[in-house]
Design a protein around this motif. Structure first.
Motif, PDB file in Angstrom:
ATOM      1  N   VAL A 418       4.965  48.495  64.814  1.00 38.34           N
ATOM      2  CA  VAL A 418       4.338  47.422  64.028  1.00 38.34           C
ATOM      3  C   VAL A 418       5.038  46.080  64.322  1.00 38.34           C
ATOM      4  N   PHE A 419       4.230  45.034  64.473  1.00 38.86           N
ATOM      5  CA  PHE A 419       4.755  43.681  64.730  1.00 38.86           C
ATOM      6  C   PHE A 419       4.231  42.731  63.657  1.00 38.86           C
ATOM      7  N   ASP A 420       5.064  41.800  63.211  1.00 36.30           N
ATOM      8  CA  ASP A 420       4.553  40.810  62.256  1.00 36.30           C
ATOM      9  C   ASP A 420       4.051  39.577  63.001  1.00 36.30           C
ATOM     10  N   ASP A 421       3.651  38.549  62.227  1.00 35.83           N
ATOM     11  CA  ASP A 421       2.974  37.398  62.836  1.00 35.83           C
ATOM     12  C   ASP A 421       3.895  36.508  63.670  1.00 35.83           C
ATOM     13  N   THR A 422       5.166  36.856  63.787  1.00 37.81           N
ATOM     14  CA  THR A 422       6.046  36.062  64.649  1.00 37.81           C
ATOM     15  C   THR A 422       6.030  36.591  66.085  1.00 37.81           C
ATOM     16  N   ALA A 423       5.357  37.727  66.303  1.00 41.07           N
ATOM     17  CA  ALA A 423       5.330  38.295  67.660  1.00 41.07           C
ATOM     18  C   ALA A 423       4.547  37.376  68.597  1.00 41.07           C
ATOM     19  N   ASP A 424       5.067  37.214  69.807  1.00 42.98           N
ATOM     20  CA  ASP A 424       4.398  36.424  70.833  1.00 42.98           C
ATOM     21  C   ASP A 424       3.784  37.411  71.819  1.00 42.98           C
ATOM     22  N   MET A 425       2.475  37.504  71.820  1.00 43.17           N
ATOM     23  CA  MET A 425       1.814  38.549  72.604  1.00 43.17           C
ATOM     24  C   MET A 425       1.881  38.295  74.107  1.00 43.17           C
ATOM     25  N   LEU A 426       2.087  37.038  74.491  1.00 39.66           N
ATOM     26  CA  LEU A 426       2.275  36.783  75.928  1.00 39.66           C
ATOM     27  C   LEU A 426       3.599  37.430  76.370  1.00 39.66           C
ATOM     28  N   LYS A 427       4.603  37.289  75.514  1.00 42.15           N
ATOM     29  CA  LYS A 427       5.902  37.911  75.823  1.00 42.15           C
ATOM     30  C   LYS A 427       5.759  39.432  75.876  1.00 42.15           C
ATOM     31  N   GLN A 428       4.936  39.976  74.968  1.00 38.21           N
ATOM     32  CA  GLN A 428       4.739  41.439  74.942  1.00 38.21           C
ATOM     33  C   GLN A 428       4.015  41.897  76.213  1.00 38.21           C
ATOM     34  N   ALA A 429       3.026  41.102  76.649  1.00 40.00           N
ATOM     35  CA  ALA A 429       2.294  41.439  77.874  1.00 40.00           C
ATOM     36  C   ALA A 429       3.244  41.391  79.071  1.00 40.00           C
ATOM     37  N   ARG A 430       4.081  40.374  79.087  1.00 36.63           N
ATOM     38  CA  ARG A 430       5.055  40.249  80.189  1.00 36.63           C
ATOM     39  C   ARG A 430       6.003  41.451  80.160  1.00 36.63           C
ATOM     40  N   PHE A 431       6.415  41.829  78.944  1.00 32.84           N
ATOM     41  CA  PHE A 431       7.339  42.965  78.810  1.00 32.84           C
ATOM     42  C   PHE A 431       6.715  44.244  79.386  1.00 32.84           C
ATOM     43  N   ALA A 432       5.409  44.416  79.158  1.00 32.55           N
ATOM     44  CA  ALA A 432       4.739  45.631  79.668  1.00 32.55           C
ATOM     45  C   ALA A 432       4.832  45.674  81.196  1.00 32.55           C
ATOM     46  N   MET A 433       4.562  44.532  81.833  1.00 35.16           N
ATOM     47  CA  MET A 433       4.639  44.464  83.300  1.00 35.16           C
ATOM     48  C   MET A 433       6.084  44.666  83.769  1.00 35.16           C
ATOM     49  N   GLU A 434       7.017  44.055  83.058  1.00 36.27           N
ATOM     50  CA  GLU A 434       8.431  44.167  83.432  1.00 36.27           C
ATOM     51  C   GLU A 434       8.912  45.623  83.303  1.00 36.27           C
ATOM     52  N   PHE A 435       8.491  46.261  82.204  1.00 31.21           N
ATOM     53  CA  PHE A 435       8.861  47.665  81.971  1.00 31.21           C
ATOM     54  C   PHE A 435       8.350  48.530  83.118  1.00 31.21           C
ATOM     55  N   CYS A 436       7.099  48.277  83.519  1.00 26.58           N
ATOM     56  CA  CYS A 436       6.501  49.045  84.604  1.00 26.58           C
ATOM     57  C   CYS A 436       7.268  48.802  85.905  1.00 26.58           C
ATOM     58  N   ALA A 437       7.651  47.543  86.143  1.00 25.46           N
ATOM     59  CA  ALA A 437       8.386  47.223  87.380  1.00 25.46           C
ATOM     60  C   ALA A 437       9.735  47.947  87.405  1.00 25.46           C
ATOM     61  N   ILE A 438      10.395  47.993  86.238  1.00 22.78           N
ATOM     62  CA  ILE A 438      11.715  48.644  86.176  1.00 22.78           C
ATOM     63  C   ILE A 438      11.580  50.153  86.314  1.00 22.78           C
ATOM     64  N   GLU A 439      10.573  50.721  85.681  1.00 17.23           N
ATOM     65  CA  GLU A 439      10.471  52.188  85.608  1.00 17.23           C
ATOM     66  C   GLU A 439       9.615  52.814  86.711  1.00 17.23           C
ATOM     67  N   SER A 440       8.916  51.987  87.492  1.00 14.65           N
ATOM     68  CA  SER A 440       8.048  52.518  88.553  1.00 14.65           C
ATOM     69  C   SER A 440       8.830  53.443  89.489  1.00 14.65           C
ATOM     70  N   CYS A 441       8.228  54.563  89.854  1.00 16.89           N
ATOM     71  CA  CYS A 441       8.918  55.473  90.788  1.00 16.89           C
ATOM     72  C   CYS A 441       8.789  54.964  92.213  1.00 16.89           C
TER      73      CYS A 441
END
Ligand SMILES: Cc1cc2nc3c(=O)[nH]c(=O)nc-3n(C[C@H](O)[C@H](O)[C@H](O)COP(=O)(O)O)c2cc1C
Ligand code: SF4
Length: 518
Positions: A418-441
């Motif tokens: 759960v995220f409150d209204d202070t969450a920045d969804m652009l940052k969350q989208a970037r995090f998803a891509m970054e996570f994938c880049a770090i964890e990609s096999c």
């Protein structure tokens, strides 16, 4: 009768101070010269109440929580060994709304007793499913599991019985059961809770899977970040072996089944089944192309059932009470119960087992109690780091595999952040891509290269550089990853990214506009 005090030794409760509370209670008992038996149970899963201490009284158990070491003296002064009132008094655990509203089938015993007491396990219904299974033909066990409607709880929701049937129907001198306990998704802890709080239910489920498919050997692949689960499972396997639950004659039957615990390699992608099999074989955790399916050529090239902890731990109740009993819970093609794990910025974080069908809004607002910051909920990510972000407008979505898919989301392993209204969804989208880049096999290009390009392009959007053009590029990139990746790591990363863009467009405005809006 000597009073009994239950203090969880679950690692979530320990992280919240349960060990210090246990020490303080021991010291207080000594100082007061009072005799009592301390039982170290698992957690019932209401982490907002942990450490939750329970005492057995003539009227049943009474719970107190969250208990701090500084509460201990006053608890004794209030007569808590007899259930006396205190500011931490919660009453009967069964009547606490968070527990009373649940339907506990898989987690029926979790948090109630000493996890390593096989006697307690049996006296609470344990081993009845296995007892029934050893008296049945393998095909009939598979039929029960198929008819129950049980689907894989690891993420993909594939029917468990169909997977088992493929292994049963494949001839081989050796077959395996592999339990996926890599539990890498954000907000998830159901596997850990079962392994620490009711390990015999997983052992029983694996033994049933072995007997049903002709597999005589099982492995549990547990993530390295779960040392308590590894220790508890190792002890439980030794106890089960000694008691004849595992071994050459399971429960005295002609069926052989034994198992071992393995510690994972510390990569998110090692939770993907074929990568896990490579890791288990001592190789690098790289995804294998399918076909062949693991059910036909899995561990060491042999037919292998690979199932999530919760899928396997749900089998004993099905074999005990029957397919119809289990199937009666749920909605649509999502049958039975699901342990929803509520986490993130939420007031009542914890594990909530319920039949499929509750709406997301009921889960977040009614059960979760809204955010812990008290601010409005902005977004909820369901299904781990590869799950979509749902806005309040989609809170009427029922918890059901198909209903979530219809709205471009997924249930995954049922973790909710759960995220409150202070969450920045652009940052969350970037995090998803970054996570994938770090964890990609690294095996396929859309994921290996696409995720890194995704981070770069989203950084350009954040900097206000040709935002519209770059957002179109992200969408294009997401389509390539979605349709061109070999596994769901690259294939599902577009879900958090695209749902952020679709549902929260205001967070993707060019930088000056975003700053002005703030
Ligand atoms: C990147 C990635 C990570 C995964 N992580 C897990 C995990 O930690 N635990 C799990 O049970 N399944 C995980 N899965 C799903 C497994 O590949 C597989 O579907 C599951 O073990 C099958 O068991 P089930 O049918 O009982 O769900 C993951 C899949 C992907 C693509
Ligand atoms: S999608 Fe990513 S993790 Fe999956 S096989 Fe391709 S490179 Fe590996």
């Amino acid at each position: 009768m000597i009073p009994r005090i239950y203090i969880p030794a679950d690692s979530g409760a320990l992280a919240l101070g349960a060990e210090k509370v246990a020490k303080a209670i021991e010291a207080e008992l000594k100082e007061r010269g009072v005799e009592a038996k301390i039982v170290r149970n698992g957690s019932r899963g209401a982490y907002f109440l942990e450490p939750m201490v329970e005492v057995a009284t003539a009227e049943g158990r009474i719970a107190y929580g969250p208990v701090k070491p500084s509460d201990v003296k006053s608890l004794f002064d209030s007569g808590f060994l007899k259930g006396g009132h205190h500011k931490r008094w919660l009453g009967s655990p069964d009547k606490i709304p968070f527990f009373a509203k649940q339907t506990r089938l898989t987690f029926a015993r979790c948090g109630i007793n000493d996890p390593l007491s096989l006697d307690a396990y049996k006296s609470h219904g344990g081993l009845r499913g296995l007892q029934n299974a050893v008296a049945m033909a393998p095909a009939d066990i598979v039929k029960q599991v198929t008819e129950s409607g049980l689907r894989g709880r690891g993420g993909a929701g594939f029917p468990t019985g169909i997977k088992w049937k493929t292994v049963l129907d494949t001839t081989s001198e050796q077959k395996y059961i592999v339990c996926n306990a890599d539990e890498g998704d954000s907000a998830t802890f159901a596997d850990r809770m079962i392994m620490e709080g009711d390990p015999f239910v997983l052992i029983e489920g694996m033994a049933i899977a072995g007997i049903a498919t002709g597999a005589t050997k099982g492995f549990v692949y547990i993530r390295s970040e779960y040392p308590h689960a590894v220790a508890t499972m190792n002890k439980a396997v030794a106890i089960a072996r000694k008691a004849g639950v595992l071994g050459v004659n399971v429960l005295g039957s002609p069926n052989a089944f034994d198992m071992e615990i393995r510690v994972g390699a510390g990569a998110y992608v090692c939770g993907e089944e074929t990568s896990l099999l490579n890791s288990l074989e001592g190789k690098r955790g790289v995804v294998r192309a399918k076909p062949p399916l693991p059910a036909i050529q899995g561990l060491f090239g042999k037919p292998t059932v690979i199932n999530n902890v919760i899928s396997l731990a749900s089998v004993p109740i099905i074999m005990d009470k029957g397919a119809a009993f289990y199937k009666d819970f749920g909605m649509g093609r999502s049958r039975g119960t699901i342990p929803i794990q509520i986490a993130g910025n939420v007031r009542n974080g914890g594990l909530f087992e319920t039949a499929f069908g509750l709406t997301l809004g009921e889960i977040v607002d009614d059960i979760g109690g809204g955010t812990s910051t008290g601010r409005p909920v902005k977004a909820v990510q369901v299904g781990g780091p590869l799950g979509a972000y749902f806005p309040r407008a989609l809170f009427d979505t029922p918890f059901d595999y198909e209903e979530f898919a219809k709205r471009d989301g997924l249930i995954g392993h049922a973790g909710i952040t759960v995220f409150d209204d202070t969450a920045d969804m652009l940052k969350q989208a970037r995090f998803a891509m970054e996570f994938c880049a770090i964890e990609s096999c690294g095996k396929c290009t859309p994921c290996r290269i696409g995720s890194t390009r995704g981070v770069e392009v989203l950084d350009k959007v954040a900097a206000g550089i040709e935002a519209e053009k770059n957002l179109a590029l992200v969408t294009d990139l997401c389509n390539t990853m979605k349709f061109g990746s070999l596994c769901a790591l690259g294939g599902f990363t577009p879900y958090p990214v695209m749902s952020s863009i679709t549902h929260f467009p205001e967070d993707f405005k060019p930088a000056p506009a975003r700053v002005a809006a703030e």
